[in-house]
Design a protein around this motif. Sequence first.
Motif, PDB file in Angstrom:
ATOM      1  N   PRO A   3       0.842  -1.209   0.000  1.00 23.11           N
ATOM      2  CA  PRO A   3       0.000   0.000   0.000  1.00 23.11           C
ATOM      3  C   PRO A   3       0.874   1.255   0.000  1.00 23.11           C
ATOM      4  O   PRO A   3       1.954   1.284   0.595  1.00 23.11           O
ATOM      5  N   VAL A   4       0.402   2.277  -0.679  1.00 25.03           N
ATOM      6  CA  VAL A   4       1.107   3.562  -0.722  1.00 25.03           C
ATOM      7  C   VAL A   4       0.148   4.662  -0.302  1.00 25.03           C
ATOM      8  O   VAL A   4      -1.059   4.579  -0.536  1.00 25.03           O
ATOM      9  N   LEU A   5       0.690   5.692   0.339  1.00 23.25           N
ATOM     10  CA  LEU A   5      -0.135   6.805   0.786  1.00 23.25           C
ATOM     11  C   LEU A   5      -0.373   7.795  -0.353  1.00 23.25           C
ATOM     12  O   LEU A   5      -1.500   8.080  -0.713  1.00 23.25           O
ATOM     13  N   LEU A   6       0.695   8.301  -0.916  1.00 22.27           N
ATOM     14  CA  LEU A   6       0.574   9.268  -2.017  1.00 22.27           C
ATOM     15  C   LEU A   6       1.129   8.678  -3.311  1.00 22.27           C
ATOM     16  O   LEU A   6       0.428   8.607  -4.302  1.00 22.27           O
ATOM     17  N   SER A   7       2.386   8.312  -3.282  1.00 23.07           N
ATOM     18  CA  SER A   7       3.013   7.659  -4.428  1.00 23.07           C
ATOM     19  C   SER A   7       4.294   7.000  -3.954  1.00 23.07           C
ATOM     20  O   SER A   7       4.762   7.236  -2.844  1.00 23.07           O
ATOM     21  N   ARG A   8       4.875   6.182  -4.797  1.00 21.50           N
ATOM     22  CA  ARG A   8       6.096   5.477  -4.410  1.00 21.50           C
ATOM     23  C   ARG A   8       7.265   6.428  -4.194  1.00 21.50           C
ATOM     24  O   ARG A   8       8.195   6.130  -3.449  1.00 21.50           O
ATOM     25  N   THR A   9       7.239   7.575  -4.834  1.00 21.71           N
ATOM     26  CA  THR A   9       8.328   8.545  -4.708  1.00 21.71           C
ATOM     27  C   THR A   9       8.091   9.511  -3.553  1.00 21.71           C
ATOM     28  O   THR A   9       9.018   9.834  -2.809  1.00 21.71           O
ATOM     29  N   VAL A  10       6.873   9.961  -3.401  1.00 28.30           N
ATOM     30  CA  VAL A  10       6.572  10.993  -2.409  1.00 28.30           C
ATOM     31  C   VAL A  10       6.571  10.428  -0.985  1.00 28.30           C
ATOM     32  O   VAL A  10       6.965  11.116  -0.042  1.00 28.30           O
ATOM     33  N   ASP A  11       6.154   9.183  -0.803  1.00 25.17           N
ATOM     34  CA  ASP A  11       6.090   8.599   0.546  1.00 25.17           C
ATOM     35  C   ASP A  11       7.434   8.627   1.274  1.00 25.17           C
ATOM     36  O   ASP A  11       7.498   9.084   2.416  1.00 25.17           O
ATOM     37  N   PRO A  12       8.545   8.171   0.671  1.00 21.98           N
ATOM     38  CA  PRO A  12       9.834   8.247   1.387  1.00 21.98           C
ATOM     39  C   PRO A  12      10.270   9.684   1.662  1.00 21.98           C
ATOM     40  O   PRO A  12      10.815   9.976   2.731  1.00 21.98           O
ATOM     41  N   ILE A  13      10.022  10.582   0.711  1.00 21.31           N
ATOM     42  CA  ILE A  13      10.392  11.989   0.910  1.00 21.31           C
ATOM     43  C   ILE A  13       9.595  12.569   2.074  1.00 21.31           C
ATOM     44  O   ILE A  13      10.142  13.260   2.938  1.00 21.31           O
TER      45      ILE A  13
END
Length: 67
Positions: A3-13
């Motif tokens: 599952p992702v909250l916003l996107s695969r890139t934005v979540d870690p940032i």
Amino acid sequence: MRPVLLSRTVDPILGVFTGVFAYYLYETNPRTALPESERLVELAKWKWQKTVREREERLKAEEANAV
């Protein structure tokens, strides 16, 4: 699929930003009031200076052994 909250890139940032911001608030909160000598910047400076001193001592010892 994970599952992702916003996107695969934005979540870690977002996670890194949240962690850094939380630590900043912890250090500057008047309730916790860390002394200057225990703040992250001062501890990082101390560690860097210690590493530089140790490196210089090791190089001097190697030069003395080489001669």
